[in-house]
Scaffold this motif. Structure first.
Motif, PDB file in Angstrom:
ATOM      1  N   ILE A   1       0.838  -1.201   0.000  1.00 48.86           N
ATOM      2  CA  ILE A   1       0.000   0.000   0.000  1.00 48.86           C
ATOM      3  C   ILE A   1       0.873   1.251   0.000  1.00 48.86           C
ATOM      4  N   MET A   2       1.888   1.276   0.845  1.00 45.91           N
ATOM      5  CA  MET A   2       2.752   2.460   0.899  1.00 45.91           C
ATOM      6  C   MET A   2       3.428   2.721  -0.444  1.00 45.91           C
ATOM      7  N   ALA A   3       3.924   1.683  -1.077  1.00 43.58           N
ATOM      8  CA  ALA A   3       4.623   1.859  -2.353  1.00 43.58           C
ATOM      9  C   ALA A   3       3.696   2.347  -3.460  1.00 43.58           C
ATOM     10  N   SER A   4       2.465   1.860  -3.472  1.00 46.69           N
ATOM     11  CA  SER A   4       1.555   2.210  -4.567  1.00 46.69           C
ATOM     12  C   SER A   4       0.746   3.478  -4.305  1.00 46.69           C
ATOM     13  N   ALA A   5       0.594   3.886  -3.046  1.00 43.84           N
ATOM     14  CA  ALA A   5      -0.192   5.083  -2.730  1.00 43.84           C
ATOM     15  C   ALA A   5       0.673   6.332  -2.598  1.00 43.84           C
ATOM     16  N   LYS A   6       1.965   6.146  -2.510  1.00 44.72           N
ATOM     17  CA  LYS A   6       2.868   7.275  -2.235  1.00 44.72           C
ATOM     18  C   LYS A   6       3.114   8.123  -3.481  1.00 44.72           C
ATOM     19  N   SER A   7       2.859   9.428  -3.328  1.00 42.31           N
ATOM     20  CA  SER A   7       3.208  10.372  -4.387  1.00 42.31           C
ATOM     21  C   SER A   7       4.375  11.249  -3.952  1.00 42.31           C
ATOM     22  N   GLY A   8       4.659  11.246  -2.651  1.00 44.08           N
ATOM     23  CA  GLY A   8       5.729  12.066  -2.120  1.00 44.08           C
ATOM     24  C   GLY A   8       5.272  13.440  -1.674  1.00 44.08           C
ATOM     25  N   ASN A   9       3.972  13.702  -1.778  1.00 46.70           N
ATOM     26  CA  ASN A   9       3.418  14.998  -1.395  1.00 46.70           C
ATOM     27  C   ASN A   9       2.635  14.879  -0.090  1.00 46.70           C
ATOM     28  N   ILE A  10       2.453  16.009   0.571  1.00 45.94           N
ATOM     29  CA  ILE A  10       1.605  16.037   1.753  1.00 45.94           C
ATOM     30  C   ILE A  10       0.207  15.578   1.338  1.00 45.94           C
ATOM     31  N   GLY A  11      -0.418  14.766   2.164  1.00 50.72           N
ATOM     32  CA  GLY A  11      -1.773  14.300   1.873  1.00 50.72           C
ATOM     33  C   GLY A  11      -1.832  12.918   1.271  1.00 50.72           C
ATOM     34  N   ASP A  12      -0.704  12.200   1.226  1.00 52.63           N
ATOM     35  CA  ASP A  12      -0.716  10.845   0.680  1.00 52.63           C
ATOM     36  C   ASP A  12      -1.595   9.904   1.494  1.00 52.63           C
ATOM     37  N   GLY A  13      -1.778  10.168   2.772  1.00 46.40           N
ATOM     38  CA  GLY A  13      -2.702   9.371   3.565  1.00 46.40           C
ATOM     39  C   GLY A  13      -2.073   8.740   4.780  1.00 46.40           C
ATOM     40  N   LYS A  14      -2.828   7.832   5.372  1.00 52.80           N
ATOM     41  CA  LYS A  14      -2.413   7.129   6.582  1.00 52.80           C
ATOM     42  C   LYS A  14      -2.892   5.679   6.478  1.00 52.80           C
ATOM     43  N   ILE A  15      -2.225   4.816   7.258  1.00 56.08           N
ATOM     44  CA  ILE A  15      -2.632   3.421   7.351  1.00 56.08           C
ATOM     45  C   ILE A  15      -2.726   3.066   8.830  1.00 56.08           C
ATOM     46  N   PHE A  16      -3.795   2.380   9.195  1.00 52.03           N
ATOM     47  CA  PHE A  16      -4.000   1.924  10.569  1.00 52.03           C
ATOM     48  C   PHE A  16      -4.152   0.412  10.557  1.00 52.03           C
ATOM     49  N   VAL A  17      -3.597  -0.243  11.560  1.00 52.06           N
ATOM     50  CA  VAL A  17      -3.718  -1.690  11.706  1.00 52.06           C
ATOM     51  C   VAL A  17      -4.478  -1.953  13.001  1.00 52.06           C
ATOM     52  N   ILE A  18      -5.595  -2.679  12.868  1.00 56.65           N
ATOM     53  CA  ILE A  18      -6.527  -2.882  13.971  1.00 56.65           C
ATOM     54  C   ILE A  18      -6.741  -4.384  14.174  1.00 56.65           C
ATOM     55  N   PRO A  19      -6.663  -4.887  15.403  1.00 55.07           N
ATOM     56  CA  PRO A  19      -6.911  -6.314  15.637  1.00 55.07           C
ATOM     57  C   PRO A  19      -8.360  -6.700  15.295  1.00 55.07           C
ATOM     58  N   VAL A  20      -8.517  -7.892  14.724  1.00 51.96           N
ATOM     59  CA  VAL A  20      -9.842  -8.442  14.421  1.00 51.96           C
ATOM     60  C   VAL A  20      -9.986  -9.725  15.230  1.00 51.96           C
ATOM     61  N   GLU A  21     -11.000  -9.772  16.060  1.00 48.30           N
ATOM     62  CA  GLU A  21     -11.193 -10.943  16.916  1.00 48.30           C
ATOM     63  C   GLU A  21     -11.820 -12.116  16.182  1.00 48.30           C
ATOM     64  N   GLU A  22     -12.741 -11.813  15.270  1.00 49.37           N
ATOM     65  CA  GLU A  22     -13.447 -12.897  14.595  1.00 49.37           C
ATOM     66  C   GLU A  22     -13.984 -12.407  13.261  1.00 49.37           C
ATOM     67  N   ALA A  23     -14.055 -13.315  12.299  1.00 50.57           N
ATOM     68  CA  ALA A  23     -14.661 -13.025  11.003  1.00 50.57           C
ATOM     69  C   ALA A  23     -15.607 -14.173  10.659  1.00 50.57           C
ATOM     70  N   VAL A  24     -16.746 -13.855  10.062  1.00 49.34           N
ATOM     71  CA  VAL A  24     -17.733 -14.869   9.688  1.00 49.34           C
ATOM     72  C   VAL A  24     -18.220 -14.586   8.272  1.00 49.34           C
ATOM     73  N   ARG A  25     -18.174 -15.614   7.421  1.00 48.24           N
ATOM     74  CA  ARG A  25     -18.754 -15.500   6.079  1.00 48.24           C
ATOM     75  C   ARG A  25     -20.240 -15.816   6.224  1.00 48.24           C
ATOM     76  N   ILE A  26     -21.089 -14.866   5.919  1.00 47.32           N
ATOM     77  CA  ILE A  26     -22.526 -15.005   6.149  1.00 47.32           C
ATOM     78  C   ILE A  26     -23.114 -16.173   5.366  1.00 47.32           C
ATOM     79  N   ARG A  27     -22.746 -16.321   4.102  1.00 44.29           N
ATOM     80  CA  ARG A  27     -23.337 -17.347   3.247  1.00 44.29           C
ATOM     81  C   ARG A  27     -23.090 -18.757   3.763  1.00 44.29           C
ATOM     82  N   THR A  28     -21.861 -19.053   4.206  1.00 43.74           N
ATOM     83  CA  THR A  28     -21.509 -20.426   4.563  1.00 43.74           C
ATOM     84  C   THR A  28     -21.343 -20.661   6.062  1.00 43.74           C
ATOM     85  N   GLY A  29     -21.201 -19.587   6.817  1.00 36.53           N
ATOM     86  CA  GLY A  29     -20.953 -19.725   8.239  1.00 36.53           C
ATOM     87  C   GLY A  29     -19.493 -19.985   8.573  1.00 36.53           C
ATOM     88  N   GLU A  30     -18.606 -19.985   7.561  1.00 35.54           N
ATOM     89  CA  GLU A  30     -17.179 -20.182   7.815  1.00 35.54           C
ATOM     90  C   GLU A  30     -16.672 -19.061   8.724  1.00 35.54           C
TER      91      GLU A  30
END
Length: 112
Positions: free
Chosen positions: A77-106
């Motif tokens: 993401i950093m390599a492809s989103a970077k233009s070198g100018n102010i305003g390129d953005g931010k990235i946050f990493v957040i823990p995920v406790e659980e994920a569920v696929r609604i269709r299958t229940g996986e």
């Protein structure tokens, strides 16, 4: 698992998406948002009057990945989103406790 939330410039979305697909990312959620940081907005002139535009358009990407992939995806993401100018953005990493696929229940990694 981790949720990677990246806030990027709108014109970089296709580059980021293509780079992530090359890294094996098969799905993501995007939405339009507005914000400001060090850019502090900008001035525009409309019908001769000057206006301060405080918020800049941005795109937010949400991607859930397994823990082992986080650093590789961050670098992509950093390599492809970077233009070198102010305003390129931010990235946050957040823990995920659980994920569920609604269709299958996986759950957790199988749901990704």
């Amino acid at each position: 698992m981790k949720l990677i939330r990246a806030i990027i410039q709108p014109h970089r979305l296709e580059l980021v998406r293509d780079a992530l697909q090359q890294q094996g990312i098969t799905g993501m959620t995007t939405y339009q948002c507005q914000g400001f940081g060090r850019q502090r907005g900008h001035m525009e002139i409309y019908r001769g009057a000057e206006y301060q535009i405080a918020f800049r358009p941005k795109i937010t990407l949400d991607i859930v990945v397994e823990d082992d992939s986080v650093e590789r995806i961050l670098e992509t993401i950093m390599a492809s989103a970077k233009s070198g100018n102010i305003g390129d953005g931010k990235i946050f990493v957040i823990p995920v406790e659980e994920a569920v696929r609604i269709r299958t229940g996986e759950r957790d990694l199988n749901a990704l």
